[in-house]
Design an enzyme around this catalytic site. Structure first.
Site, PDB file in Angstrom:
ATOM      1  N   GLU A   9      -6.965   5.339   7.309  1.00 37.89           N
ATOM      2  CA  GLU A   9      -6.690   6.752   7.000  1.00 37.89           C
ATOM      3  C   GLU A   9      -7.879   7.390   6.292  1.00 37.89           C
ATOM      4  O   GLU A   9      -8.173   8.561   6.493  1.00 37.89           O
ATOM      5  CB  GLU A   9      -5.399   6.852   6.171  1.00 37.89           C
ATOM      6  CG  GLU A   9      -4.173   6.593   7.039  1.00 37.89           C
ATOM      7  CD  GLU A   9      -3.007   5.918   6.318  1.00 37.89           C
ATOM      8  OE1 GLU A   9      -2.956   5.918   5.085  1.00 37.89           O
ATOM      9  OE2 GLU A   9      -2.139   5.360   7.039  1.00 37.89           O
ATOM     10  N   HIS A  28      -9.591   1.846   4.239  1.00 40.26           N
ATOM     11  CA  HIS A  28      -8.353   2.013   5.020  1.00 40.26           C
ATOM     12  C   HIS A  28      -8.620   2.987   6.171  1.00 40.26           C
ATOM     13  O   HIS A  28      -9.378   3.945   6.024  1.00 40.26           O
ATOM     14  CB  HIS A  28      -7.229   2.534   4.125  1.00 40.26           C
ATOM     15  CG  HIS A  28      -5.902   2.468   4.800  1.00 40.26           C
ATOM     16  ND1 HIS A  28      -5.482   3.424   5.685  1.00 40.26           N
ATOM     17  CD2 HIS A  28      -4.933   1.526   4.753  1.00 40.26           C
ATOM     18  CE1 HIS A  28      -4.296   3.069   6.163  1.00 40.26           C
ATOM     19  NE2 HIS A  28      -3.930   1.929   5.604  1.00 40.26           N
ATOM     20  N   SER A  64       2.937  -1.814  10.431  1.00 38.84           N
ATOM     21  CA  SER A  64       4.378  -1.953  10.687  1.00 38.84           C
ATOM     22  C   SER A  64       4.884  -3.378  10.478  1.00 38.84           C
ATOM     23  O   SER A  64       5.765  -3.833  11.202  1.00 38.84           O
ATOM     24  CB  SER A  64       4.724  -1.448  12.098  1.00 38.84           C
ATOM     25  OG  SER A  64       4.376  -0.079  12.219  1.00 38.84           O
ATOM     26  N   GLY A  85       2.749  -0.995   4.259  1.00 41.77           N
ATOM     27  CA  GLY A  85       2.905   0.421   3.952  1.00 41.77           C
ATOM     28  C   GLY A  85       4.377   0.765   3.782  1.00 41.77           C
ATOM     29  O   GLY A  85       4.964   0.574   2.718  1.00 41.77           O
ATOM     30  N   GLY A  86       4.995   1.242   4.845  1.00 36.01           N
ATOM     31  CA  GLY A  86       6.382   1.724   4.807  1.00 36.01           C
ATOM     32  C   GLY A  86       7.354   0.765   4.144  1.00 36.01           C
ATOM     33  O   GLY A  86       8.155   1.171   3.281  1.00 36.01           O
ATOM     34  N   GLY A 101       2.223   2.597  10.659  1.00 33.21           N
ATOM     35  CA  GLY A 101       3.247   3.620  10.491  1.00 33.21           C
ATOM     36  C   GLY A 101       3.900   4.054  11.789  1.00 33.21           C
ATOM     37  O   GLY A 101       4.630   5.046  11.820  1.00 33.21           O
ATOM     38  N   GLU A 153      -5.882  -4.232  10.313  1.00 31.41           N
ATOM     39  CA  GLU A 153      -4.839  -3.239  10.551  1.00 31.41           C
ATOM     40  C   GLU A 153      -5.159  -2.450  11.818  1.00 31.41           C
ATOM     41  O   GLU A 153      -5.935  -1.485  11.767  1.00 31.41           O
ATOM     42  CB  GLU A 153      -4.762  -2.272   9.368  1.00 31.41           C
ATOM     43  CG  GLU A 153      -4.453  -2.946   8.053  1.00 31.41           C
ATOM     44  CD  GLU A 153      -3.783  -1.997   7.060  1.00 31.41           C
ATOM     45  OE1 GLU A 153      -2.719  -2.338   6.564  1.00 31.41           O
ATOM     46  OE2 GLU A 153      -4.326  -0.903   6.824  1.00 31.41           O
ATOM     47  N   ASN A 211       0.876  -1.174   0.000  1.00 31.44           N
ATOM     48  CA  ASN A 211       0.000   0.000   0.000  1.00 31.44           C
ATOM     49  C   ASN A 211       0.909   1.219   0.000  1.00 31.44           C
ATOM     50  O   ASN A 211       1.456   1.590   1.024  1.00 31.44           O
ATOM     51  CB  ASN A 211      -0.882  -0.020   1.259  1.00 31.44           C
ATOM     52  CG  ASN A 211      -1.692   1.267   1.415  1.00 31.44           C
ATOM     53  OD1 ASN A 211      -1.766   2.073   0.482  1.00 31.44           O
ATOM     54  ND2 ASN A 211      -2.282   1.466   2.583  1.00 31.44           N
ATOM     55  N   TRP A 212       1.063   1.811  -1.173  1.00 37.14           N
ATOM     56  CA  TRP A 212       2.042   2.899  -1.308  1.00 37.14           C
ATOM     57  C   TRP A 212       1.542   4.216  -0.714  1.00 37.14           C
ATOM     58  O   TRP A 212       2.295   5.160  -0.559  1.00 37.14           O
ATOM     59  CB  TRP A 212       2.404   3.094  -2.778  1.00 37.14           C
ATOM     60  CG  TRP A 212       3.217   1.974  -3.364  1.00 37.14           C
ATOM     61  CD1 TRP A 212       3.510   0.758  -2.782  1.00 37.14           C
ATOM     62  CD2 TRP A 212       3.853   1.954  -4.650  1.00 37.14           C
ATOM     63  NE1 TRP A 212       4.284   0.005  -3.637  1.00 37.14           N
ATOM     64  CE2 TRP A 212       4.506   0.705  -4.783  1.00 37.14           C
ATOM     65  CE3 TRP A 212       3.923   2.872  -5.698  1.00 37.14           C
ATOM     66  CZ2 TRP A 212       5.234   0.361  -5.937  1.00 37.14           C
ATOM     67  CZ3 TRP A 212       4.644   2.534  -6.842  1.00 37.14           C
ATOM     68  CH2 TRP A 212       5.291   1.290  -6.947  1.00 37.14           C
ATOM     69  N   LYS A 213       0.253   4.301  -0.451  1.00 31.92           N
ATOM     70  CA  LYS A 213      -0.348   5.543   0.086  1.00 31.92           C
ATOM     71  C   LYS A 213      -0.030   6.718  -0.852  1.00 31.92           C
ATOM     72  O   LYS A 213      -0.017   6.528  -2.054  1.00 31.92           O
ATOM     73  CB  LYS A 213       0.135   5.773   1.517  1.00 31.92           C
ATOM     74  CG  LYS A 213      -0.045   4.520   2.381  1.00 31.92           C
ATOM     75  CD  LYS A 213       0.112   4.775   3.843  1.00 31.92           C
ATOM     76  CE  LYS A 213      -0.073   3.461   4.597  1.00 31.92           C
ATOM     77  NZ  LYS A 213      -0.150   3.627   6.026  1.00 31.92           N
TER      78      LYS A 213
HETATM   79  P1  PGA Z   1       2.556   0.446   7.613  1.00 38.14           P
HETATM   80  O1  PGA Z   1       1.155   0.711   6.863  1.00 38.14           O
HETATM   81  O2  PGA Z   1       3.078  -0.868   7.109  1.00 38.14           O
HETATM   82  O3  PGA Z   1       3.429   1.610   7.206  1.00 38.14           O
HETATM   83  O4  PGA Z   1       2.279   0.424   9.060  1.00 38.14           O
HETATM   84  C1  PGA Z   1       0.262  -0.338   6.618  1.00 38.14           C
HETATM   85  C2  PGA Z   1      -1.012   0.216   6.038  1.00 38.14           C
HETATM   86  O5  PGA Z   1      -1.461   1.293   6.471  1.00 38.14           O
HETATM   87  O6  PGA Z   1      -1.623  -0.404   5.140  1.00 38.14           O
END
Ligand code: PGA
Length: 257
Positions: free
Chosen positions: A98, A96, A214, A235-236, A174, A168, A10-12
């Site tokens: 966010e 998601h 994470s 994500g990261g 993050g 999640e 998930n590149w956001k």
């Molecule tokens: P993260 O993000 O791996 O940076 O914690 C995961 C996500 O929000 O899908």
């Protein structure tokens, strides 16, 4: 077990089209043609074209990070399923945390998107998860159960086969904090129980439930050992070819156990 492991990036709001191409070339150079586990990268809309071209000839699938649940029309700034399918998107991340938090998306709206994605041949990656306050208040199971049921309302068992769930925990996204494998497994098992109630045990057994928050090379092996953790939404660690590929390798290892 028929379930395949699935590692999805998930590149956001990261990577221009040019950067997307470079990252995908890097991933492909390290691990572009394996077939033991499912892999996808979900990129910003503006990078889909470049990503789609860069992925040609690899086994890695493409996904988007959102859609609007209408075919076309006066919805300024929004993107329809057909627009995503033009770039061969197979997946779309929906719900998601966010988007729930910053864009006030409700379970009902997310459900509308999940249903519209399925009707239009896209596989939703439906995200669910509790906040820190909810976990500390002992509401984790209740919150995740409710988000799962509402997100999947009015979906047939046949369509559900095309849904991926991502658990999640919001406090782990993050932040570098990860749920312990046991904490995650407990929630994953609960999600599978709900899927079984909604769609029957066979369908539930075959649905992929990813962990996100994470997940990184250092903790992936332990998480992927758990019975109901079928992969990760990353994500990261998806923003660098080396770490993303290391997660793919962890999933390949888990699959061969
Ligand atoms: P993260 O993000 O791996 O940076 O914690 C995961 C996500 O929000 O899908």
């Amino acid at each position: 077990m028929a379930r395949r492991y699935f590692i999805a990036g998930n590149w956001k709001m990261n990577k221009t089209a040019a950067e997307a191409k470079a990252l995908i070339e890097g991933i492909k150079a390290l691990e572009g043609s394996q077939t033991q586990v499912d892999v996808a990268v979900c990129t910003p809309f503006t990078a889909l074209d470049a990503a789609s071209k860069a992925l040609a000839g690899s086994t890695i699938k493409l996904g988007a990070e959102n859609l609007y649940p209408k075919a076309s029309g006066a919805y300024t700034g929004e993107i329809s399923p057909d627009m995503l399918k033009e770039f061969d998107c197979a997946y779309v991340i929906l719900g998601h945390s966010e988007r729930r938090e910053y864009f006030k998306e409700s379970d009902e709206f997310i459900n509308e998107k999940v249903r519209f994605a399925l009707e239009n041949g896209l596989k939703p990656i439906l995200c669910v998860g509790e906040t820190l306050a909810q976990r500390e208040g002992g509401q984790t199971i209740e919150v995740v159960s409710s988000q799962t049921k509402k997100g999947l309302a009015s979906i047939s068992a046949d369509s559900a086969k095309n849904v991926v769930i991502a658990y999640e925990p919001v406090w782990a996204i993050g932040t570098g904090k990860t749920a312990t494998p046991a904490m995650a497994q407990e929630v994953h098992a609960q999600i599978r129980k709900i899927l079984s109630e909604l769609f029957g045990a066979d369908t539930a057994e075959n649905m992929q439930i990813l962990y996100g928050g994470s997940m990184k090379p250092e903790n992936a092996d332990e998480l992927l050992k758990e019975k109901d953790i079928d992969g990760g939404l990353i994500g990261g660690a998806a923003l660098k070819a080396e770490s993303f590929v290391s997660l793919i390798k962890s999933a390949i290892c888990a699959a061969s156990r």
